[in-house]
Every structure is written in structure tokens, then in C-alpha cells.
Enzyme design. Sequence first.
Site, mmCIF file in Angstrom:
data_model
loop_
_atom_site.group_PDB
_atom_site.id
_atom_site.type_symbol
_atom_site.label_atom_id
_atom_site.label_comp_id
_atom_site.label_asym_id
_atom_site.label_seq_id
_atom_site.Cartn_x
_atom_site.Cartn_y
_atom_site.Cartn_z
ATOM 1 N N TYR A 173 0.859 -1.190 0.000
ATOM 2 C CA TYR A 173 0.000 0.000 0.000
ATOM 3 C C TYR A 173 0.888 1.230 0.000
ATOM 4 O O TYR A 173 1.813 1.341 0.804
ATOM 5 C CB TYR A 173 -0.915 0.008 1.229
ATOM 6 N N LYS B 150 3.585 9.145 8.806
ATOM 7 C CA LYS B 150 3.189 8.627 10.116
ATOM 8 C C LYS B 150 4.096 9.116 11.266
ATOM 9 O O LYS B 150 3.900 10.218 11.750
ATOM 10 C CB LYS B 150 3.058 7.105 10.045
ATOM 11 N N ASP C 256 9.245 2.798 0.344
ATOM 12 C CA ASP C 256 8.129 3.472 1.002
ATOM 13 C C ASP C 256 8.208 3.115 2.488
ATOM 14 O O ASP C 256 7.784 2.047 2.911
ATOM 15 C CB ASP C 256 6.796 3.031 0.397
HETATM 16 C C1 LIG Z 1 -0.111 4.943 5.484
HETATM 17 C C2 LIG Z 1 0.730 4.634 4.301
HETATM 18 C C3 LIG Z 1 0.759 5.450 3.168
HETATM 19 C C4 LIG Z 1 -0.206 6.576 2.965
HETATM 20 O O1 LIG Z 1 -0.058 7.588 3.885
HETATM 21 P P1 LIG Z 1 -1.303 8.593 4.124
HETATM 22 O O2 LIG Z 1 -0.735 9.599 5.059
HETATM 23 O O3 LIG Z 1 -2.392 7.760 4.703
HETATM 24 O O4 LIG Z 1 -1.672 9.160 2.801
HETATM 25 C C5 LIG Z 1 1.689 5.179 2.187
HETATM 26 N N1 LIG Z 1 2.532 4.161 2.287
HETATM 27 C C6 LIG Z 1 2.533 3.339 3.365
HETATM 28 C C7 LIG Z 1 3.531 2.234 3.441
HETATM 29 C C8 LIG Z 1 1.616 3.535 4.389
HETATM 30 O O5 LIG Z 1 1.586 2.696 5.419
#
Ligand SMILES: *Cc1c(COP(=O)(O)O)cnc(C)c1O
Length: 435
Positions: A150, A273, A245
Site C-alpha cells: 500500500y 506517520k 516506502d
Molecule cells: C499509510 C501509508 C501510506 C499513505 O499515507 P497517508 O498519510 O495515509 O496518505 C503510504 N505508504 C505506506 C507504506 C503507508 O503505510
Amino acid sequence: MGSIPEMEHSRSQKAFDRARRVLVGGVNSPVRAFGAVGGTPIIVDRAQGAQVWDVDGNAYTDFICSWGALILGHAHQEITAALAEQDALGTSYGMTTELEIELAEMLQKSLPSMERVRFVSSGTEATMSAVRLARAATGRNFIVKFEGGYHGHGDSFLAKAGSGLATLGIAASPGVPEALAELTLDAPYNDLEAVERLFESHGHDIAAVIVEPVAANMGLVPPLDGFLSEVRELTRHHGALLIFDEVITGFRLCFGGAQNLFGIEPDLTTLGKIIGGGLPVAAYGGRRELMEQIAPLGPVYQAGTLSGNPLAMRAGIETLKRLASVGFYDSLERKAKILADGMRQALSDSGVAGHVARAGSLLTLFFTVGPVENYAAAKRSDTRRFASFFQEMLRRKILIPPSQFEALFVSAAHGDDDIRRTVVACRESLAAIRP
Ligand SMILES: *Cc1c(COP(=O)(O)O)cnc(C)c1O
């Protein structure tokens, strides 16, 4: 076990009914609707440390922790004090502040691959911008992602994605033009040969491979030995960029990113985060010559009204300062290990088929027969059993993510007693759902 008192949920129920008349599905992010686990979502009133209270006054031990952003727990006293101080000085200027420089310097120092940093307000923005830059820098259009990975809700990432899409069983989202979707290639996570095949067929057209170095949005799935370093080799060999990511893994597994742990240098990194300490902050960064293709130095456009927001920067700085203290990650590791070991023991005693995966303070209890190395295996989980498990845990005042395809987040605010009670609740919950 039958003696658990019924909880009052009438106010949550009423609030959710009200929410549905004004917010789409009653929520602002799909997983919050509890669709995968049933029942009324709890509506949160407040939180402190490892506890959240719903509007009916029920207290829960929280393993969502704002999807991992709150590694120090909720409403950390020193951080809220710093925020109050900044609040009084103004919440947004739309101009550069020293706070942005300070947080960027902290990132640059702890993640040396991030020679230059750009702050944005969400992980989605960070990954979208990183891919735009990768396409511009390579002059290529294809990207490779992994099934169950994701990367936010950018158009290019919505094929076979994890997190909420996995929860809702959405393979690809309508509204993404086919012409764009076709530029995203998918490979199973941990499957190096599949990546090799993609490079054989599309090698000259692949701008980047984007990967969660430790997958945490299909449930927690660690990389197999050598997988990430082989992907690094392949991308380098074919002139494609590697994007880590690290929106979840950044400052989660150690001070810095998973890249520090594995000793792998990606070309671009995305963070989110934790670096915002519960406020909306994310970032992307990488090698200087790459990042300098972004405006104002280069032609790749990317901007943001609230980017580098001073309140959010302050939360990030204060959070990272505390993560740098000696023994911080050892303590998280110790608690998460006790929790995972306790869950494993509870599983084996209960006779319920399951598998606990863990990396540092991230863990998932999969209701599968065997271990989980990729999305296909994760999807073989018994999600109905997970739903029952979730409800049993909730009745015992333990709030875990309302989806099989998310990780539990252990924070510094979880005490040994929280962990012990969670293991007991897990044991009772497994007994309650035993077939
Ligand atoms: C949470 C998440 C995102 C997206 O971040 P948002 O602040 O919710 O847009 C992207 N990549 C990873 C790995 C994530 O866990």
C-alpha cells in the site's frame, strides 16, 4: 469468559448514525467503518498514553495508535506542551521556518540516503511525488509495485493494493484511467523471479520499483533474506530507481529506516506517520541530483499550502528527539516480543490455526494455516474468524486494527501490564472463537 459485562455503545451508535447522514459511510477513511469486522464502529472521545476512550466512556488499550504514527502513545505530555507553545506562535505561515530545517536535518542525519528532503502533508502525497520524480528523472513511465503493498491512494498505486483495498476486496479502483493503470506492473512480494521477469519484458521502460521494505499493509510480512538487496541490484542494473516506502517502517524498527537495518540504499525514500508525531506530515527525499530536479531548482512541479506546517514540524521534531534516546527501540522490541510470543502460545494452546508475524513493534496474527510470505498467502486468512476475534478482543477492551490486513502497533506507552492483559485477552478470545 461468559462473565464479561456487556459494554454500553449507545452513544457511539447514535453518533455513527449521525455521521452516516453527513460523511460518506460515516467515515473519512474506509477502514474506520468496521466493514470487515461488523458491529458499530466505536466513536472516539479522547486518548492518553496507550488508552483510548469512546464516547460511551469505555476505555480500550489501543494497538492502532493512529496507524502507527503515535509511537510514543497518545497525548504525550512534553509533545502536547510543545504544541501548545507553537500554537500560540501561529499555526501556519506559508513561508519557511527554522522548524522545517531542523526536522529535515534530523532526517538527513538518520537516513543518509536522503540527501535532500521535501515535506508534504500525507504519505499519499509523498509516494505520488516520488513516482512523478522517478518518471521525470528516468524518462520512463512504468512503475513496479508489489501485490498487497500500500502506497496511499494515488492513481498509480490502486492495483492489487493492501490496507483498505485488501480489507474491502477492491482489486483496482474505478476512476483510474486504464492508460495510467497499465503503467503499474505488479509482482508478488518476496518473489524475485517475478521482478526479474518484469524487467526482462519491460526493462527499458521501468522508471522505479516501489516497495515497503517490511510489508505492513497486507498484515505484517517481513522480507525474505536477500530479497531487498536483489531488488536493489536489479533496479540498478536496469537503470530504474528504487523507492523505499518507509511511511510505516520509518523510525518504527530503529532510529532511521528499514534501509539502515538492511544496509540498503534506495534512490528515493518516502516517510510519514511517525515523523509527524500524530500531525499531518510526510516527506520524500533522496540523492541530491535527483531531488534537485524538483521545483524551484528543477522542472518537476510539486507544492503544498500546508507543507512543512510549523505545528506539525514541531510534533515531528519533539517525537524524533525522544526516539533517539538510548534503549528506546530495545524496550519496544522487548514488549512486542512478549506480546507475539504470548499470542503464539495462546494460538497453539487453543488449537486455532494461525500464524503470528512480527518485525520490531509491528505484528499481525494471521488466521492462516502456514506462514505468510506474500499477499496471496495473506488472503487465504480466515477473515470471518478474524472478525470474531476482533470483536472478542474489543469486548475485553483491547482495540486492534479492524482488519486482518493491518499490523498491530506497540508504542512506548504500552506498559508491561498492558501487554500481559492483551495476551490474556487473546487467549480468552481464541477460546471463545474456537470452532
Ligand atoms: C499509510 C501509508 C501510506 C499513505 O499515507 P497517508 O498519510 O495515509 O496518505 C503510504 N505508504 C505506506 C507504506 C503507508 O503505510
